[in-house]
Write a protein that holds these residues in place. Structure first.
Motif, PDB file in Angstrom:
ATOM      1  N   GLY A   1       0.820  -1.295   0.060  1.00 38.54           N
ATOM      2  CA  GLY A   1       0.004  -0.031  -0.011  1.00 38.54           C
ATOM      3  C   GLY A   1       0.852   1.355  -0.136  1.00 38.54           C
ATOM      4  O   GLY A   1       0.227   2.393   0.456  1.00 38.54           O
ATOM      5  N   THR A   2       2.099   1.068  -0.433  1.00 36.02           N
ATOM      6  CA  THR A   2       2.867   2.502  -0.370  1.00 36.02           C
ATOM      7  C   THR A   2       3.227   3.003  -1.884  1.00 36.02           C
ATOM      8  O   THR A   2       2.087   3.222  -2.615  1.00 36.02           O
ATOM      9  CB  THR A   2       4.314   2.071   0.300  1.00 36.02           C
ATOM     10  N   TYR A   3       4.245   2.471  -2.475  1.00 37.36           N
ATOM     11  CA  TYR A   3       4.643   2.932  -3.785  1.00 37.36           C
ATOM     12  C   TYR A   3       3.792   2.127  -4.811  1.00 37.36           C
ATOM     13  O   TYR A   3       3.472   0.584  -4.341  1.00 37.36           O
ATOM     14  CB  TYR A   3       6.048   2.994  -4.046  1.00 37.36           C
ATOM     15  N   SER A   4       3.849   2.424  -6.081  1.00 35.67           N
ATOM     16  CA  SER A   4       3.147   1.606  -7.037  1.00 35.67           C
ATOM     17  C   SER A   4       4.325   1.470  -8.205  1.00 35.67           C
ATOM     18  O   SER A   4       5.053   2.389  -8.325  1.00 35.67           O
ATOM     19  CB  SER A   4       1.824   2.201  -7.522  1.00 35.67           C
ATOM     20  N   THR A   5       4.046   0.530  -8.924  1.00 31.76           N
ATOM     21  CA  THR A   5       4.786   0.117 -10.209  1.00 31.76           C
ATOM     22  C   THR A   5       3.861  -0.317 -11.384  1.00 31.76           C
ATOM     23  O   THR A   5       2.611  -0.717 -11.012  1.00 31.76           O
ATOM     24  CB  THR A   5       5.860  -0.862 -10.035  1.00 31.76           C
ATOM     25  N   LEU A   6       4.091   0.372 -12.562  1.00 28.50           N
ATOM     26  CA  LEU A   6       3.302  -0.048 -13.688  1.00 28.50           C
ATOM     27  C   LEU A   6       4.361  -0.640 -14.625  1.00 28.50           C
ATOM     28  O   LEU A   6       5.348   0.108 -15.053  1.00 28.50           O
ATOM     29  CB  LEU A   6       2.553   1.331 -14.109  1.00 28.50           C
ATOM     30  N   LYS A   7       4.101  -1.884 -14.965  1.00 26.88           N
ATOM     31  CA  LYS A   7       4.897  -2.541 -15.967  1.00 26.88           C
ATOM     32  C   LYS A   7       4.305  -2.755 -17.268  1.00 26.88           C
ATOM     33  O   LYS A   7       3.252  -3.066 -17.259  1.00 26.88           O
ATOM     34  CB  LYS A   7       5.533  -3.921 -15.293  1.00 26.88           C
ATOM     35  N   VAL A   8       4.936  -2.492 -18.256  1.00 25.25           N
ATOM     36  CA  VAL A   8       4.563  -2.648 -19.504  1.00 25.25           C
ATOM     37  C   VAL A   8       5.544  -3.753 -20.317  1.00 25.25           C
ATOM     38  O   VAL A   8       6.619  -3.732 -20.425  1.00 25.25           O
ATOM     39  CB  VAL A   8       4.807  -1.292 -20.564  1.00 25.25           C
ATOM     40  N   GLN A   9       4.876  -5.064 -20.607  1.00 21.38           N
ATOM     41  CA  GLN A   9       5.516  -5.933 -21.175  1.00 21.38           C
ATOM     42  C   GLN A   9       4.909  -6.837 -22.155  1.00 21.38           C
ATOM     43  O   GLN A   9       3.860  -7.278 -21.719  1.00 21.38           O
ATOM     44  CB  GLN A   9       6.224  -6.849 -19.851  1.00 21.38           C
ATOM     45  N   PRO A  10       5.245  -7.142 -23.256  1.00 22.60           N
ATOM     46  CA  PRO A  10       6.158  -6.207 -24.116  1.00 22.60           C
ATOM     47  C   PRO A  10       5.645  -4.916 -24.305  1.00 22.60           C
ATOM     48  O   PRO A  10       4.561  -4.648 -24.753  1.00 22.60           O
ATOM     49  CB  PRO A  10       6.595  -7.155 -24.964  1.00 22.60           C
ATOM     50  N   ALA A  11       6.403  -3.948 -24.570  1.00 17.26           N
ATOM     51  CA  ALA A  11       6.161  -2.299 -24.973  1.00 17.26           C
ATOM     52  C   ALA A  11       5.801  -2.555 -26.574  1.00 17.26           C
ATOM     53  O   ALA A  11       6.575  -3.148 -27.332  1.00 17.26           O
ATOM     54  CB  ALA A  11       7.160  -1.590 -24.518  1.00 17.26           C
ATOM     55  N   GLU A  12       4.817  -1.659 -26.855  1.00 18.87           N
ATOM     56  CA  GLU A  12       4.622  -1.523 -28.161  1.00 18.87           C
ATOM     57  C   GLU A  12       4.593  -0.022 -28.422  1.00 18.87           C
ATOM     58  O   GLU A  12       4.513   0.661 -27.890  1.00 18.87           O
ATOM     59  CB  GLU A  12       3.234  -2.054 -28.558  1.00 18.87           C
ATOM     60  N   LEU A  13       4.569   0.150 -29.903  1.00 18.65           N
ATOM     61  CA  LEU A  13       4.993   1.788 -30.232  1.00 18.65           C
ATOM     62  C   LEU A  13       3.692   2.605 -29.560  1.00 18.65           C
ATOM     63  O   LEU A  13       4.009   3.618 -29.385  1.00 18.65           O
ATOM     64  CB  LEU A  13       4.957   1.701 -31.603  1.00 18.65           C
TER      65      LEU A  13
END
Lengths: 112, 115
Positions: A72-84
């Motif tokens: 409940g503290t920091y957050s991450t946003l992962k994009v995998q695999p990234a597209e244009l």
């Protein structure tokens, strides 16, 4: 009080790679939101955390995006695999009461 | 459902002249409305917000906005533009607090200020 911190401020990655964006909300703000603005479009909601739980993820574009907020503290946003089409500015905001919202400076993601 | 429309994508004024940035909203309930500003390479900064108190809301840097329910408008004004006002401005409506309070943004208005 310290503001909402996002990093990196800029990221340039190749198509197919993975990128992780981080947001540190204001301490004590249970509500954390992710938004993004892709080129030429309006800023759009991605998802909302209350503490560590996903309250609303209706804006997540597809399953290449994964958001977490461990403890409940920091957050991450992962994009995998990234597209244009993932290129744009990703904003994080936090709120104590869902009336006042404080935004971070954003992460500018460029996928080449 | 809530929505917000900013009527001008770009507004250009001369320094010292009034600023008017137009915003219309649609909401099935009494909304909370905001104006945010983004200067180049900076984050989103809150200018002012309306949350069902006074209909004329004063914000930072001399900006104000008037909530007009009959016209479903929340236009942003400033009597005298300054060069430092050049930025992009966003009109925003908030969803219901008990449904998460997510924000719905307008398309943005780019304000240019000429010397």
């Amino acid at each position: 009080e310290a503001g909402v911190t996002q990093f990196p401020s800029h990221s340039v990655i190749e198509k197919g790679q993975t990128v992780t964006l981080r947001c540190d909300p204001i301490s004590g703000h249970d509500n954390l939101y992710w938004y993004r603005r892709v080129m030429g479009k309006e800023i759009k909601f991605l998802l909302h955390f209350v503490k560590e739980s996903k309250q609303d993820e209706s804006g997540m574009p597809n399953n290449r995006f994964l958001a977490e907020r461990t403890g409940g503290t920091y957050s991450t946003l992962k994009v995998q695999p990234a597209e244009l089409e993932d290129s744009g500015v990703y904003f994080c905001a936090s709120s104590r009461d869902r009336i006042g919202y404080t935004f971070g400076s954003g992460t500018r993601l460029t996928v080449v | 459902a809530q929505s917000v429309t900013q009527l001008d994508s770009h507004v250009s004024v001369s320094e010292g002249t009034p600023v008017l940035l137009r915003c219309n909203y649609s909401s099935s309930y009494s909304p909370s409305l905001f104006w945010y500003v983004q200067h180049p390479n900076k984050g989103l900064q809150l200018l002012l917000k309306y949350t069902s108190a006074a209909t004329l809301v004063k914000g930072i840097n001399g900006f104000e906005a008037e909530f007009k329910k009959s016209e479903t408008s929340f236009h942003l004004t400033k009597p005298s533009a300054h060069m430092s006002d050049a930025a992009e401005y966003f009109c925003v409506v908030s969803g219901l607090r008990n449904q998460g309070g997510k924000l719905i943004f307008g398309q943005g208005t780019e304000l240019s200020v000429k010397p």
